[in-house]
Design a protein around this motif. Structure first.
Motif, PDB file in Angstrom:
ATOM      1  N   GLN A 159       0.837  -1.214   0.000  1.00 26.93           N
ATOM      2  CA  GLN A 159       0.000   0.000   0.000  1.00 26.93           C
ATOM      3  C   GLN A 159       0.866   1.257   0.000  1.00 26.93           C
ATOM      4  OE1 GLN A 159      -2.330  -1.250   3.493  1.00 26.93           O
ATOM      5  NE2 GLN A 159      -4.167  -0.684   2.346  1.00 26.93           N
ATOM      6  N   ILE A 160       1.953   1.231   0.753  1.00 29.21           N
ATOM      7  CA  ILE A 160       2.834   2.408   0.813  1.00 29.21           C
ATOM      8  C   ILE A 160       3.541   2.604  -0.527  1.00 29.21           C
ATOM      9  CG2 ILE A 160       4.860   3.378   1.994  1.00 29.21           C
ATOM     10  CD1 ILE A 160       3.787   1.913   4.560  1.00 29.21           C
ATOM     11  N   GLU A 161       3.914   1.473  -1.171  1.00 29.47           N
ATOM     12  CA  GLU A 161       4.559   1.581  -2.488  1.00 29.47           C
ATOM     13  C   GLU A 161       3.650   2.274  -3.497  1.00 29.47           C
ATOM     14  OE1 GLU A 161       5.558  -2.438  -3.402  1.00 29.47           O
ATOM     15  OE2 GLU A 161       7.581  -2.280  -2.514  1.00 29.47           O
ATOM     16  N   ARG A 162       2.328   2.005  -3.363  1.00 27.14           N
ATOM     17  CA  ARG A 162       1.387   2.570  -4.336  1.00 27.14           C
ATOM     18  C   ARG A 162       1.376   4.103  -4.322  1.00 27.14           C
ATOM     19  NH1 ARG A 162      -3.394  -0.596  -2.986  1.00 27.14           N
ATOM     20  NH2 ARG A 162      -1.922  -2.318  -3.066  1.00 27.14           N
ATOM     21  N   TYR A 163       1.731   4.705  -3.171  1.00 28.01           N
ATOM     22  CA  TYR A 163       1.774   6.172  -3.124  1.00 28.01           C
ATOM     23  C   TYR A 163       2.768   6.733  -4.144  1.00 28.01           C
ATOM     24  CZ  TYR A 163      -0.625   5.789   1.425  1.00 28.01           C
ATOM     25  OH  TYR A 163      -1.517   5.522   2.435  1.00 28.01           O
ATOM     26  N   PHE A 164       3.757   5.911  -4.497  1.00 28.36           N
ATOM     27  CA  PHE A 164       4.821   6.390  -5.379  1.00 28.36           C
ATOM     28  C   PHE A 164       4.579   6.022  -6.849  1.00 28.36           C
ATOM     29  CE2 PHE A 164       6.631   6.222  -1.146  1.00 28.36           C
ATOM     30  CZ  PHE A 164       7.367   7.387  -1.063  1.00 28.36           C
ATOM     31  N   ASP A 165       3.375   5.526  -7.164  1.00 27.19           N
ATOM     32  CA  ASP A 165       3.063   5.146  -8.549  1.00 27.19           C
ATOM     33  C   ASP A 165       3.333   6.312  -9.497  1.00 27.19           C
ATOM     34  OD1 ASP A 165       2.354   2.601  -7.931  1.00 27.19           O
ATOM     35  OD2 ASP A 165       0.177   2.878  -8.214  1.00 27.19           O
ATOM     36  N   GLY A 166       4.037   6.019 -10.586  1.00 30.82           N
ATOM     37  CA  GLY A 166       4.293   7.050 -11.596  1.00 30.82           C
ATOM     38  C   GLY A 166       5.479   7.944 -11.264  1.00 30.82           C
ATOM     39  N   LEU A 167       6.131   7.715 -10.133  1.00 27.60           N
ATOM     40  CA  LEU A 167       7.286   8.533  -9.759  1.00 27.60           C
ATOM     41  C   LEU A 167       8.564   7.705  -9.897  1.00 27.60           C
ATOM     42  CD1 LEU A 167       5.841  10.178  -6.497  1.00 27.60           C
ATOM     43  CD2 LEU A 167       5.768  11.078  -8.828  1.00 27.60           C
ATOM     44  N   GLU A 168       9.693   8.389 -10.141  1.00 26.81           N
ATOM     45  CA  GLU A 168      10.993   7.703 -10.173  1.00 26.81           C
ATOM     46  C   GLU A 168      11.558   7.735  -8.761  1.00 26.81           C
ATOM     47  OE1 GLU A 168      12.891  10.504 -12.668  1.00 26.81           O
ATOM     48  OE2 GLU A 168      12.058   9.673 -14.531  1.00 26.81           O
ATOM     49  N   LEU A 169      11.803   6.540  -8.190  1.00 28.01           N
ATOM     50  CA  LEU A 169      12.288   6.498  -6.809  1.00 28.01           C
ATOM     51  C   LEU A 169      13.738   6.974  -6.716  1.00 28.01           C
ATOM     52  CD1 LEU A 169      10.768   3.154  -5.500  1.00 28.01           C
ATOM     53  CD2 LEU A 169      10.107   5.491  -4.872  1.00 28.01           C
ATOM     54  N   VAL A 170      13.995   7.812  -5.739  1.00 31.01           N
ATOM     55  CA  VAL A 170      15.360   8.235  -5.435  1.00 31.01           C
ATOM     56  C   VAL A 170      16.012   7.085  -4.660  1.00 31.01           C
ATOM     57  CG1 VAL A 170      16.702   9.893  -4.064  1.00 31.01           C
ATOM     58  CG2 VAL A 170      14.718  10.675  -5.388  1.00 31.01           C
ATOM     59  N   GLU A 171      17.291   6.796  -4.923  1.00 32.10           N
ATOM     60  CA  GLU A 171      18.001   5.737  -4.189  1.00 32.10           C
ATOM     61  C   GLU A 171      17.916   5.991  -2.676  1.00 32.10           C
ATOM     62  OE1 GLU A 171      19.647   2.834  -4.982  1.00 32.10           O
ATOM     63  OE2 GLU A 171      18.526   3.158  -6.837  1.00 32.10           O
ATOM     64  N   PRO A 172      17.752   5.030  -1.844  1.00 28.40           N
ATOM     65  CA  PRO A 172      17.685   3.578  -2.083  1.00 28.40           C
ATOM     66  C   PRO A 172      16.261   3.044  -2.265  1.00 28.40           C
ATOM     67  CG  PRO A 172      17.810   3.992   0.262  1.00 28.40           C
ATOM     68  CD  PRO A 172      17.724   5.335  -0.411  1.00 28.40           C
ATOM     69  N   GLY A 173      15.316   3.850  -2.683  1.00 25.52           N
ATOM     70  CA  GLY A 173      13.951   3.378  -2.858  1.00 25.52           C
ATOM     71  C   GLY A 173      13.145   3.442  -1.571  1.00 25.52           C
ATOM     72  N   ILE A 174      12.127   2.579  -1.505  1.00 22.64           N
ATOM     73  CA  ILE A 174      11.280   2.551  -0.300  1.00 22.64           C
ATOM     74  C   ILE A 174      11.888   1.557   0.672  1.00 22.64           C
ATOM     75  CG2 ILE A 174       8.967   2.062   0.579  1.00 22.64           C
ATOM     76  CD1 ILE A 174       8.058   2.736  -2.404  1.00 22.64           C
ATOM     77  N   VAL A 175      12.361   2.069   1.805  1.00 28.00           N
ATOM     78  CA  VAL A 175      13.113   1.231   2.751  1.00 28.00           C
ATOM     79  C   VAL A 175      12.632   1.524   4.170  1.00 28.00           C
ATOM     80  CG1 VAL A 175      15.186   1.111   1.311  1.00 28.00           C
ATOM     81  CG2 VAL A 175      14.913   3.021   2.918  1.00 28.00           C
ATOM     82  N   PRO A 176      12.966   0.650   5.132  1.00 23.63           N
ATOM     83  CA  PRO A 176      12.695   1.009   6.525  1.00 23.63           C
ATOM     84  C   PRO A 176      13.321   2.386   6.817  1.00 23.63           C
ATOM     85  CG  PRO A 176      13.383  -1.276   6.383  1.00 23.63           C
ATOM     86  CD  PRO A 176      13.588  -0.687   5.007  1.00 23.63           C
ATOM     87  N   MET A 177      12.551   3.255   7.450  1.00 25.78           N
ATOM     88  CA  MET A 177      12.955   4.668   7.571  1.00 25.78           C
ATOM     89  C   MET A 177      14.380   4.891   8.067  1.00 25.78           C
ATOM     90  SD  MET A 177      10.870   7.675   9.457  1.00 25.78           S
ATOM     91  CE  MET A 177      11.013   6.855  11.010  1.00 25.78           C
ATOM     92  N   PRO A 178      14.855   4.141   9.082  1.00 28.17           N
ATOM     93  CA  PRO A 178      16.212   4.427   9.573  1.00 28.17           C
ATOM     94  C   PRO A 178      17.311   4.074   8.559  1.00 28.17           C
ATOM     95  CG  PRO A 178      14.951   3.127  11.162  1.00 28.17           C
ATOM     96  CD  PRO A 178      14.191   3.106   9.883  1.00 28.17           C
ATOM     97  N   GLN A 179      16.926   3.399   7.450  1.00 26.73           N
ATOM     98  CA  GLN A 179      17.942   3.004   6.463  1.00 26.73           C
ATOM     99  C   GLN A 179      18.057   3.996   5.312  1.00 26.73           C
ATOM    100  OE1 GLN A 179      19.432   0.527   7.680  1.00 26.73           O
ATOM    101  NE2 GLN A 179      17.800  -0.011   9.123  1.00 26.73           N
ATOM    102  N   TRP A 180      17.214   5.003   5.263  1.00 25.44           N
ATOM    103  CA  TRP A 180      17.159   5.879   4.095  1.00 25.44           C
ATOM    104  C   TRP A 180      18.324   6.869   4.086  1.00 25.44           C
ATOM    105  CZ3 TRP A 180      16.613  10.888   2.236  1.00 25.44           C
ATOM    106  CH2 TRP A 180      16.178  11.000   0.894  1.00 25.44           C
ATOM    107  N   ARG A 181      19.272   6.636   3.194  1.00 27.77           N
ATOM    108  CA  ARG A 181      20.407   7.539   2.967  1.00 27.77           C
ATOM    109  C   ARG A 181      21.111   7.951   4.257  1.00 27.77           C
ATOM    110  NH1 ARG A 181      19.839   9.153  -2.520  1.00 27.77           N
ATOM    111  NH2 ARG A 181      21.636  10.522  -2.383  1.00 27.77           N
TER     112      ARG A 181
END
Lengths: 276, 298
Positions: free
Chosen positions: A236-258
């Motif tokens: 369901q959370i992935e669907r929010y990003f439909d049509g968008l180009e994900l910035v690295e590292p994508g959809i990840v557990p929050m503490p892992q984001w960049r």
């Protein structure tokens, strides 16, 4: 003056029906979050609900700090690397350290930020405490996240919709029930912003630490007023990003984001997408 | 610590103000005492004093002698030398001589603690019903207000009262000023204390301070109707130390109330929040001040 209300008459009108935040006998999401962050803008009902949650899931204390850290990293990325100068922050919450405009304007003082919340007490705090640099602008829109028409109309008074805009929604859509179609809220907002705009989003999930997050959220919901928390799956959370180009590292557990590798386990997914 | 002779601003405390230091030390002593299961009476007796002295110490209302702190810690079974020395250091900070000591002859005992708390606060929220807040008063307005409550006062006494008020305002220009968020009732703006000329200058001053980045001013206009602050003016002082609770200060004619129990302070925080929500926004407040000034009858 660089700090403003964007809808006429806001802030001076007391409405007849009392908004939920005026009820201090029930817990309120923004005040519970404030308590977890170590703030003092909360009441007995909020502290009790917050403690009930902590009892089941002590990691929430690291979790709310991780959400603030995610906000900082995301805004830094947007301002520094993506060159974004306009922000639409949905669900402002009670002011704390390092709010969106402070992070953005520290990098680019001319940044313009529109804060959106439907809670009169949150808005009163935002107007009083979230003040802009002279070069930039901060504005406050009194609107429910579901009312995208009102949000976009008011934001157009401050932001230039021909230039890229960063839409921010951090731990907010979980307070929109399924029947109000949170996915459509996101798509209506992203449809209104031009190519090169970004969506930054975090939301609580059932797919990490499932048992604990389910129990603690049930405890919290029993004490919250009308705004109840709905947990969502990764899909369901992935669907929010439909049509968008994900910035690295994508959809990840929050503490892992960049950020640097760490062992925090927090049931929140986070991501950033760019509108092509 | 001594301040520079003839220097401008008061010397800034290295970390916390003396009032916050007293509250932190007092709160810590209470936790140690409760953990040890010792009554305030027994603790008071141990330091050759009373239950009420212990209570005043734990509430951070009085200074601390090093000897008392050491004796209490040993009674409570706290033997870690690091803890002891940290507590003694805090006691030293709590003893710092503040500028208002030189005004001890005129300051009532119930007002002095407020000055300490105000100087230690990181956020000051006030609701003012009758008069403009002390931190924002012009000298002429302050003199007129001070004279009101003191019919028999000698001119020299009034001078010293005004001097205290002006000295307090140096806080706004300090290196790390508190965030001041003030809600003022329209009534306080329309009441020409000291006469119309004094009041107009006061309204100009309000507009100036409202432009400071650390000051937020909001007016509750008459048109907002009745409001929740039936009991009148009050101030909520917040401290950056996580362990130190908010203090609500309510001034009366011959004394003052200090509240810090959450059951009481919750109620005032709620009222303050409601007032802020029904008030004019900070942006709408500035033109409102000049409207009121124009409408004052000479």
């Amino acid at each position: 003056m660089s700090t403003q209300d964007v809808s006429a008459g806001q802030g001076s009108e007391a409405t007849a029906a009392e908004p939920p935040s005026f009820d201090i006998t029930r817990a309120h999401p923004a005040r519970v979050y404030d308590y977890w962050l170590g703030g003092k803008d909360n009441y007995e009902a909020d502290r009790e609900a917050a403690e009930q949650f902590i009892e089941v899931m002590p990691s929430i204390l690291g979790g709310v700090r991780a959400n603030r850290a995610f906000l900082r990293r995301a805004v830094q990325y947007l301002a520094e690397e993506a060159g974004i100068r306009q922000f639409l922050d949905i669900g402002t919450g009670l002011p704390t350290a390092e709010n969106t405009h402070e992070v953005a304007q520290a990098i680019a003082p001319e940044s313009r930020i529109v804060y959106v919340d439907n809670d009169p007490i949150v808005l009163a705090h935002a107007r009083a405490l979230l003040t802009s640099t002279p070069e930039g602008a901060t504005a406050y829109v009194d609107a429910d996240a579901r009312d995208t028409g009102k949000i976009l109309e008011a934001a157009a008074g401050v932001l230039d919709f021909t230039q890229p805009i960063a839409v921010m929604s951090l731990l907010v859509l979980q307070y929109v029930p399924d029947e109000d179609r949170p996915d459509e809220i996101v798509s209506r907002l992203m449809d209104a912003v031009p190519s090169g705009s970004y969506l930054t989003l975090s939301d609580t999930t059932t797919d990490i630490d499932t048992e604990r997050v389910t129990t603690s959220t049930a405890r919290l919901n029993a004490r919250l007023g009308p705004a109840q928390s709905t947990l969502r799956s990764r899909a369901q959370i992935e669907r929010y990003f439909d049509g968008l180009e994900l910035v690295e590292p994508g959809i990840v557990p929050m503490p892992q984001w960049r950020t640097v590798p760490n062992t925090l386990v927090i049931p929140v997914f986070a991501g950033m997408g760019r509108k092509p | 610590m001594s301040s520079e002779p003839g220097g401008g601003l008061p010397e800034q405390e290295p970390s916390v103000g003396s009032a916050a230091a007293r509250m932190m030390l007092g709160g810590q002593l209470r936790r140690f005492r409760e953990a040890a299961g010792i009554t305030p009476e027994a603790a008071g007796w141990h330091i050759r004093s009373s239950r009420s002295k212990i209570s005043r110490m734990e509430n951070g209302r009085v200074g601390f002698k090093d000897r008392d702190v050491r004796d209490l810690l040993s009674l409570y079974g706290v033997t870690d030398p690091q803890v002891t020395s940290a507590m003694i250091a805090l006691a030293g900070q709590a003893q710092t001589q503040e500028w208002w000591a030189q005004f001890g002859d005129i300051l009532p005992s119930w007002f002095e603690p407020y000055l300490g708390l105000e100087a230690s606060a990181s956020r000051i929220r006030s609701f003012d019903l009758q008069f403009v807040h002390g931190l924002f008063q012009t000298e002429a307005y302050a003199r007129a207000v001070s004279a009101l409550g003191r019919r028999g006062a000698l001119p020299d006494e009034l001078d010293r009262w005004v001097a205290v008020r002006m000295k307090r305002q140096e806080l706004l220009a300090a290196a790390k000023p508190p965030r001041v968020w003030s809600v003022v009732d329209e009534a306080a703006l329309r009441r020409p204390v000291g006469g119309v000329k004094v009041m107009r200058a006061q309204l100009r001053r309000l507009a100036e301070v409202a432009e400071l980045p650390t000051v937020t001013l909001q007016v509750v206009p008459f048109r907002a109707g009745g409001h929740d602050a039936a009991s009148g003016s009050f101030t909520i002082l917040r401290f950056s130390e996580p362990d130190v609770p908010d203090v609500v200060y309510i001034e009366q004619l011959t004394g003052a109330i200090y509240l810090e129990k959450p059951t009481a302070t919750d109620h005032y925080l709620d009222i303050m929040n409601r007032l802020s929500a029904i008030s004019l926004s900070p942006e709408q407040t500035i033109p409102f001040l000049s409207d009121v000034s124009r409408q004052l009858q000479t």
